[in-house]
Write a protein that holds these residues in place. Structure first.
Motif, mmCIF file in Angstrom:
data_model
loop_
_atom_site.group_PDB
_atom_site.id
_atom_site.type_symbol
_atom_site.label_atom_id
_atom_site.label_comp_id
_atom_site.label_asym_id
_atom_site.label_seq_id
_atom_site.Cartn_x
_atom_site.Cartn_y
_atom_site.Cartn_z
ATOM 1 N N ASP A 1 0.827 -1.205 0.000
ATOM 2 C CA ASP A 1 0.000 0.000 0.000
ATOM 3 C C ASP A 1 0.863 1.258 0.000
ATOM 4 N N LYS A 2 2.049 1.151 0.576
ATOM 5 C CA LYS A 2 2.982 2.282 0.603
ATOM 6 C C LYS A 2 3.823 2.355 -0.666
ATOM 7 N N ARG A 3 3.574 1.441 -1.600
ATOM 8 C CA ARG A 3 4.277 1.393 -2.892
ATOM 9 C C ARG A 3 5.785 1.201 -2.712
ATOM 10 N N ILE A 4 6.159 0.367 -1.766
ATOM 11 C CA ILE A 4 7.567 0.010 -1.574
ATOM 12 C C ILE A 4 7.892 -1.145 -2.519
ATOM 13 N N PRO A 5 8.924 -1.027 -3.367
ATOM 14 C CA PRO A 5 9.148 -2.029 -4.415
ATOM 15 C C PRO A 5 9.923 -3.268 -3.988
ATOM 16 N N PHE A 6 10.556 -3.247 -2.808
ATOM 17 C CA PHE A 6 11.418 -4.365 -2.433
ATOM 18 C C PHE A 6 11.072 -4.858 -1.026
ATOM 19 N N VAL A 7 10.885 -6.175 -0.917
ATOM 20 C CA VAL A 7 10.574 -6.836 0.350
ATOM 21 C C VAL A 7 11.819 -7.569 0.822
ATOM 22 N N LEU A 8 12.228 -7.334 2.057
ATOM 23 C CA LEU A 8 13.372 -8.019 2.653
ATOM 24 C C LEU A 8 12.875 -8.814 3.857
ATOM 25 N N GLN A 9 13.216 -10.102 3.915
ATOM 26 C CA GLN A 9 12.783 -10.955 5.035
ATOM 27 C C GLN A 9 13.702 -12.157 5.106
ATOM 28 N N GLY A 10 13.703 -12.829 6.274
ATOM 29 C CA GLY A 10 14.544 -14.013 6.375
ATOM 30 C C GLY A 10 14.340 -14.860 7.607
ATOM 31 N N ASN A 11 13.997 -14.271 8.743
ATOM 32 C CA ASN A 11 13.955 -15.030 9.989
ATOM 33 C C ASN A 11 12.662 -15.830 10.121
ATOM 34 N N SER A 12 12.565 -16.895 9.371
ATOM 35 C CA SER A 12 11.478 -17.876 9.380
ATOM 36 C C SER A 12 11.182 -18.299 7.955
ATOM 37 N N HIS B 1 0.099 -11.116 -5.786
ATOM 38 C CA HIS B 1 0.100 -9.658 -5.933
ATOM 39 C C HIS B 1 0.659 -9.240 -7.285
ATOM 40 N N ASN B 2 1.785 -9.820 -7.679
ATOM 41 C CA ASN B 2 2.433 -9.407 -8.922
ATOM 42 C C ASN B 2 1.621 -9.795 -10.150
ATOM 43 N N GLN B 3 0.852 -10.879 -10.042
ATOM 44 C CA GLN B 3 -0.009 -11.269 -11.146
ATOM 45 C C GLN B 3 -1.206 -10.316 -11.272
ATOM 46 N N ARG B 4 -1.744 -9.926 -10.124
ATOM 47 C CA ARG B 4 -2.929 -9.067 -10.132
ATOM 48 C C ARG B 4 -2.602 -7.599 -10.401
ATOM 49 N N GLN B 5 -1.411 -7.167 -9.987
ATOM 50 C CA GLN B 5 -1.040 -5.761 -10.134
ATOM 51 C C GLN B 5 0.306 -5.650 -10.851
ATOM 52 N N PRO B 6 0.334 -5.904 -12.148
ATOM 53 C CA PRO B 6 1.601 -5.896 -12.893
ATOM 54 C C PRO B 6 2.300 -4.545 -12.922
ATOM 55 N N ASP B 7 1.581 -3.477 -12.623
ATOM 56 C CA ASP B 7 2.205 -2.155 -12.608
ATOM 57 C C ASP B 7 2.745 -1.775 -11.230
ATOM 58 N N ALA B 8 2.598 -2.665 -10.257
ATOM 59 C CA ALA B 8 3.083 -2.381 -8.901
ATOM 60 C C ALA B 8 3.768 -3.624 -8.326
ATOM 61 N N ARG B 9 4.521 -4.320 -9.169
ATOM 62 C CA ARG B 9 5.175 -5.546 -8.734
ATOM 63 C C ARG B 9 6.269 -5.265 -7.708
ATOM 64 N N GLN C 1 21.906 -1.034 -12.971
ATOM 65 C CA GLN C 1 21.983 -1.684 -14.274
ATOM 66 C C GLN C 1 20.630 -1.677 -14.979
ATOM 67 N N ALA C 2 19.548 -1.870 -14.207
ATOM 68 C CA ALA C 2 18.210 -1.866 -14.787
ATOM 69 C C ALA C 2 17.760 -0.464 -15.174
ATOM 70 N N GLY C 3 18.332 0.535 -14.520
ATOM 71 C CA GLY C 3 17.936 1.913 -14.783
ATOM 72 C C GLY C 3 16.606 2.281 -14.178
ATOM 73 N N SER C 4 16.099 1.426 -13.270
ATOM 74 C CA SER C 4 14.813 1.692 -12.620
ATOM 75 C C SER C 4 14.653 0.727 -11.453
ATOM 76 N N THR C 5 13.552 0.895 -10.713
ATOM 77 C CA THR C 5 13.221 -0.031 -9.628
ATOM 78 C C THR C 5 12.178 -1.049 -10.069
ATOM 79 N N ASP C 6 11.901 -1.134 -11.348
ATOM 80 C CA ASP C 6 10.938 -2.110 -11.857
ATOM 81 C C ASP C 6 11.370 -3.518 -11.485
ATOM 82 N N ALA C 7 10.465 -4.294 -10.891
ATOM 83 C CA ALA C 7 10.809 -5.616 -10.355
ATOM 84 C C ALA C 7 11.336 -6.558 -11.428
#
Length: 426
Positions: A101-112, A126-134, A340-346
């Motif tokens: 909802d905050k439009r953060i493009p990168f998820v970081l997780q690990g402990n579990s 999420h990425n299938q339903r919202q291809p413009d906000a992956r 290298q990608a020139g953007s934050t596009d997933a």
């Protein structure tokens, strides 16, 4: 080696004591690129979550101090946004909704690994339903092998070794330890713990068929306050070695109970080199507690020493001394992939990460495109008193770790069954 890894670690590593202590400010003035960390920051594993935050913040500070991330519209700083999952799956999914909802493009997780599995499924939907906000998922510690095998996803990258890779290293160390005859397996009762026990049985059978498994036990995760009854059973079994994937307080409390209960078996662990475990074991752990990781402070060499000393300069409190190279490597590689990608596009960032190589003078790792698993060397280290080769202790305890076996990347690389669905490159 080019780009941010050289600029971040290379330029700032040797001078980190000066550039960080002096408070060098980022020159980047563009809109921050936000990284959303979802992990337990309260509850029984809060200490593990706090350790992650420290490692991520240091890497972000290094990148920002060297100018941030270069995009076509200018330099952008990285920004860490934390979400407290309280260490459970349901809360993690709630926090994930807040993150997107905050439009953060990168998820970081690990402990579990249980949380990681749920996040992978949620991100796929999420990425299938919202291809413009992956969004892209960067995993620093969830080591269940299924995440890069049957449940692999284009949107998921793992920077830690899988539990099978870690067990490969531990059982290689056990292979030559002929004093080990009876092994007790004890693990947390969830997907990761069961994978650890399964791989231990399979690999010991292949490498040391003479070893007898005298116990195979699972306990509730994060709920045991007194491990004395478990230690009593291990002693009664006659085990001369324990293999465990326990982490956080479940490991610290267990090794403390082993010391108090007079259990002098060897502990072959995934995470026995921090979060209070060395101090809890004390002299009883010298030569008996072993851990496996991609790096440890006493690896040796000027570049490794400078890396560790920069962390200690940033976090001088001994209680904060739990350094993860893989977490800082992860942020460095992500920043370079964004450039290298020139953007934050997933999609673009994911393709930039594939086959990317990380080198910093003491570590060499590569992202395998087939399953998005990072391939890297692993060290098996044993607890020892500070002194001699053990120049650095852990958490001010007076005890550190020395290398007993290093496995090259070729020795830790295992096959994958991943059949990944790939979106079209943009």
């Amino acid at each position: 080696m080019v780009g941010l890894v050289k600029r971040g670690l290379g330029a700032c590593l040797g001078a980190a004591l000066l550039c960080l202590a002096a408070g060098v400010q980022a020159q980047a003035e563009g809109k921050p690129i936000r990284l959303g960390m979802i992990d337990g920051l309260s509850g029984p594993f809060a200490n593990a979550g706090d350790a992650v935050v420290r490692n991520l913040r240091l890497s972000i500070e290094r990148i920002n101090a060297s100018g941030g991330v270069k995009l076509p519209d200018g330099q952008h700083p990285l920004e860490l946004v934390t979400f407290d999952s309280k260490g459970n799956v349901d809360e993690s999914l709630i926090q994930f909704r807040s993150l997107v909802d905050k439009r953060i493009p990168f998820v970081l997780q690990g402990n579990s690994s249980a949380v990681a599995g749920a996040l992978v499924a949620a991100i796929n939907r999420h990425n299938q339903r919202q291809p413009d906000a992956r969004v892209l998922f960067l995993n620093y510690s969830a080591v269940d092998p299924t995440l890069t095998n049957e449940n692999c996803s284009f949107w998921h990258f793992r920077f830690d070794a899988s539990s099978d890779m870690r067990m490969q290293a531990l059982t290689e160390a056990i292979r030559g330890e002929h004093g080990v005859r009876k092994v007790y397996l004890i693990d947390q009762d969830y997907s990761f713990g069961h994978q650890v026990a399964r791989s231990a049985r399979e690999m010991l059978a292949a490498k040391r068929p003479d070893i007898q498994i005298v116990g195979d036990e699972f306990h509730p995760i994060g709920k045991i306050k007194d491990f004395a009854p478990y230690i009593a059973k291990i002693k009664a079994s006659g085990a001369d070695a324990v293999i465990t994937g326990n982490w956080g307080n479940d490991l610290t409390l267990m090794v403390k109970a082993a010391r108090e209960g007079g259990l002098y078996a060897r502990f072959y662990t995934f995470y026995g080199n921090g979060l209070g475990a060395p101090a809890a074991m004390g002299d009883a752990g010298v030569g008996r507690v072993l851990a496996v990781a991609e790096w440890h402070p006493n690896v040796g060499g000027a570049a490794s020493d400078a890396f560790y000393q920069s962390f200690r300069a940033r976090y001088p409190d001994p209680r904060d001394d739990y350094v993860h190279l893989r977490m800082q490597m992860m942020v460095e590689m992500l920043a370079r992939a964004i450039e290298q990608a020139g953007s934050t596009d997933a999609v673009a960032v994911a393709y930039a990460l594939e086959n990317m190589r990380f080198t910093n003078g003491f570590h060499d790792a590569t992202v395998r495109a087939d399953d998005h698993q990072v391939l890297q060397p692993l060290y098996v280290s044993a607890m020892a008193r500070q002194g001699g080769a053990v120049r650095f202790d852990n958490e001010g305890s007076g005890y550190g770790f020395r290398t007993v076996k290093k496995l090259k990347t070729a020795q830790t690389t295992l096959p994958t069954t991943c059949r990944m669905e790939r979106p079209a490159a943009r």
